[in-house]
Scaffold this active site. Structure first.
Site, PDB file in Angstrom:
ATOM      1  N   CYS A 219      65.058 -73.018 -75.658  1.00  0.00           N
ATOM      2  CA  CYS A 219      65.338 -72.977 -74.280  1.00  0.00           C
ATOM      3  C   CYS A 219      63.848 -72.707 -73.455  1.00  0.00           C
ATOM      4  O   CYS A 219      63.640 -72.868 -72.226  1.00  0.00           O
ATOM      5  CB  CYS A 219      66.597 -72.334 -73.647  1.00  0.00           C
ATOM      6  N   HIS A 298      56.461 -63.700 -78.425  1.00  0.00           N
ATOM      7  CA  HIS A 298      57.276 -64.036 -79.514  1.00  0.00           C
ATOM      8  C   HIS A 298      57.630 -62.671 -80.296  1.00  0.00           C
ATOM      9  O   HIS A 298      56.873 -61.928 -80.729  1.00  0.00           O
ATOM     10  CB  HIS A 298      56.461 -64.916 -80.326  1.00  0.00           C
ATOM     11  N   HIS A 383      59.454 -66.455 -54.859  1.00  0.00           N
ATOM     12  CA  HIS A 383      60.624 -67.077 -55.494  1.00  0.00           C
ATOM     13  C   HIS A 383      60.507 -66.787 -56.955  1.00  0.00           C
ATOM     14  O   HIS A 383      59.547 -66.653 -57.343  1.00  0.00           O
ATOM     15  CB  HIS A 383      60.291 -68.722 -55.283  1.00  0.00           C
ATOM     16  N   HIS A 387      65.423 -68.590 -66.428  1.00  0.00           N
ATOM     17  CA  HIS A 387      66.492 -69.766 -66.976  1.00  0.00           C
ATOM     18  C   HIS A 387      68.024 -69.526 -66.873  1.00  0.00           C
ATOM     19  O   HIS A 387      68.388 -68.407 -67.184  1.00  0.00           O
ATOM     20  CB  HIS A 387      66.026 -69.505 -68.384  1.00  0.00           C
ATOM     21  N   ASN A 420      73.857 -75.102 -68.287  1.00  0.00           N
ATOM     22  CA  ASN A 420      72.696 -74.904 -68.800  1.00  0.00           C
ATOM     23  C   ASN A 420      72.134 -76.106 -69.520  1.00  0.00           C
ATOM     24  O   ASN A 420      72.578 -76.578 -70.493  1.00  0.00           O
ATOM     25  CB  ASN A 420      72.948 -73.840 -70.015  1.00  0.00           C
TER      26      ASN A 420
END
Length: 496
Positions: A219, A298, A383, A387, A420
């Site tokens: 995602c 990562h 702002h 996700h 989602n």
């Protein structure tokens, strides 16, 4: 009791203004310290320049001017090209593709592949998901019987991608022949030819286009695509980059009874976003945003992080699904913590950096018993787009970052209205803020996404102009924005 409450209230107000004064003083300390030096410089060098010109020694000032011109030219040649976002568009499916909780459970029953226990589990997931009754699903998943196929999956992604791109091209008026870079990301559906080739073929993009297709990256791949496009634009002269983010569930609907694999069935919905970036300085005046930072994290070297979102066959029926492990929230928390630790020094005001440093020294050096200080990111951004991966993740981030309901509203309303939609969620959230008329010139926007791998990525934008919702075309929220925000209950019972 009333007097006591008044005193507390007055103390809170005083504390608020003390904190604001502290932030203002520290954040502007550099300018305050440099001001006397700037004022003194002419006086310090006044006599030296008079002496040079008095003796008609023009070599030194000429050399200085030449050196300044050379250094300025070198700076403008070598500095990274600035990347601007001309505009973006989010696809809004037709009403016949709406999928309420009742519709989803009914379709699951008609699929005739789930046990009663599995159906009950999916119902509980949906009831606590924070989804409203108007999210969208792929056409194949709403048919009776379901007929998933590669042809149906191609039709699905072509519909959402072309829908978003057509809107974007109409909004910007950019000629497709001016697009020199194309980045498409879709994690689970990666056919041959690729989705990027599908876009090239559909719009007859030029033969020397730099095209990339990102698959299996989860995602957060939308922000990876933005980062890649930015890097390519910094090496290309006067070019446009088209980024397309989507996902497909047509071939990835799990038909077994493994609970950890059923969750993805319940959560993923239909959507896509198209974003047009440019490095042309002449486009700055009509661009919406400038990209300031991208930060990528990562955690795949850690086994627990690598395996927390995993595609595989189940043990019972050897049916393919995506396992979401129980460690997902803790893994996501660690990835987010690492990402914001890297982002903080780039965006936080000096006042917040000093508070964080003082806390760190107190805890690590002086061994004082105190809580770890979490920087106030509300001082760095107007702002925040998080996700919309699920209600639980949003709750944790709201709590840990000390965010207000106003900051969380775009993410929660996107989860409620569209569900989602994977990597495109962040753009539905920014579109929400635009539709509300909240985006003003100079506002700073933080997009943060996370997904399999495990990865967490951030992008920071600055608004180059105030976005007037009355002139916006193709915003998926505009025809219903007055209905939001809505109250989302902790549990929304599904009656079926």
């Amino acid at each position: 009791m009333g007097i006591h409450e008044n005193k507390l209230s007055n103390s809170s107000v005083r504390l608020k203004y003390v904190k604001l004064g502290y932030h203002y003083m520290v954040s502007n300390a550099t300018y305050v310290c440099l001001l006397p030096l700037i004022i003194a410089l002419p006086h310090l060098f006044h006599d030296q320049f008079l002496h040079i010109f008095h003796h008609h020694d023009l070599i030194t000032p000429s050399s200085l001017i030449a050196l300044m011109i050379f250094l300025a030219t070198l700076y403008f040649v070598l500095r990274p090209r600035r990347v601007y976002l001309l505009d973006f568009a989010c696809f809004k499916p037709q009403p016949e593709l709406m999928c309420s909780g009742e519709t989803f459970i009914r379709q699951s029953k008609l699929a005739d592949c789930f046990s009663e226990e599995a159906l009950g589990f999916q119902k509980k997931i949906l009831e606590k998901s924070g989804y409203g009754p108007k999210t969208y699903a792929a056409e194949t998943l709403l048919e009776v019987p379901m007929k998933p196929s590669i042809a149906a999956a191609r039709k699905e992604v072509e519909m959402v991608m072309v829908g978003a791109i057509d809107q974007l091209l109409a909004k910007t008026g950019v000629n497709v022949k001016d697009i020199g870079i194309l980045v498409v990301n879709s994690s689970m559906f990666n056919p041959i030819p690729s989705l990027s080739a599908m876009v090239v073929n559909r719009y007859k993009l030029r033969g020397n286009i730099l095209s990339y297709n990102l698959g299996g990256m989860g995602c957060s791949a939308g922000l990876i695509a933005i980062d890649l496009a930015q890097r390519l634009l910094q090496d290309a002269a006067n070019s446009h980059a088209l980024v397309v983010s989507t996902e497909s569930m047509t071939l990835n609907y799990y038909r077994g009874n493994n609970r950890s694999m059923l969750i993805s069935n319940c959560l993923f919905r239909l959507g896509a976003a198209a974003i047009l970036l440019t490095n042309r300085l002449s486009d700055r005046r009509r661009a919406k945003y400038q990209l300031r930072h991208t930060v990528r994290t990562h955690k795949g070297s850690d086994d627990k992080s690598y395996e927390c979102v995993f595609q595989q066959e189940d043990e019972e029926a050897q049916k393919v699904g995506i396992t979401l492990s129980k460690d997902l929230l803790s893994v996501a928390g660690e990835a987010i913590k690492t990402n914001i630790t890297m982002l903080g020094p780039l965006v936080l005001p000096i006042s917040e950096k000093l508070l964080f440093l003082a806390n760190l020294i107190g805890r690590k050096v002086l061994k004082m018993k105190m809580k770890q200080y979490v920087p106030d990111f509300k001082t760095a951004f107007e702002h925040i787009c998080i996700h919309a991966g699920g209600r639980g993740v949003l709750d944790e981030l709201e709590k840990n970052l000390g965010l207000t309901q106003w900051f969380m509203e775009p993410s929660r309303m996107t989860l409620y209205r569209f569900g989602n939609t994977s990597s495109s969620c962040l753009w539905y959230e920014l579109a929400y803020s635009e539709a509300k008329g909240r985006v003003k010139k100079g506002d700073r926007i933080w997009q943060i996404g996370f997904g399999s791998g495990f990865k967490c990525n951030s992008a920071v934008w600055v608004a180059l102009r105030t976005v007037d919702p009355r002139t916006e075309k193709g915003n998926p929220w505009m025809d219903e924005i007055d209905e939001f925000p809505v109250h989302v209950p902790e549990v929304s019972p599904i009656l079926i």
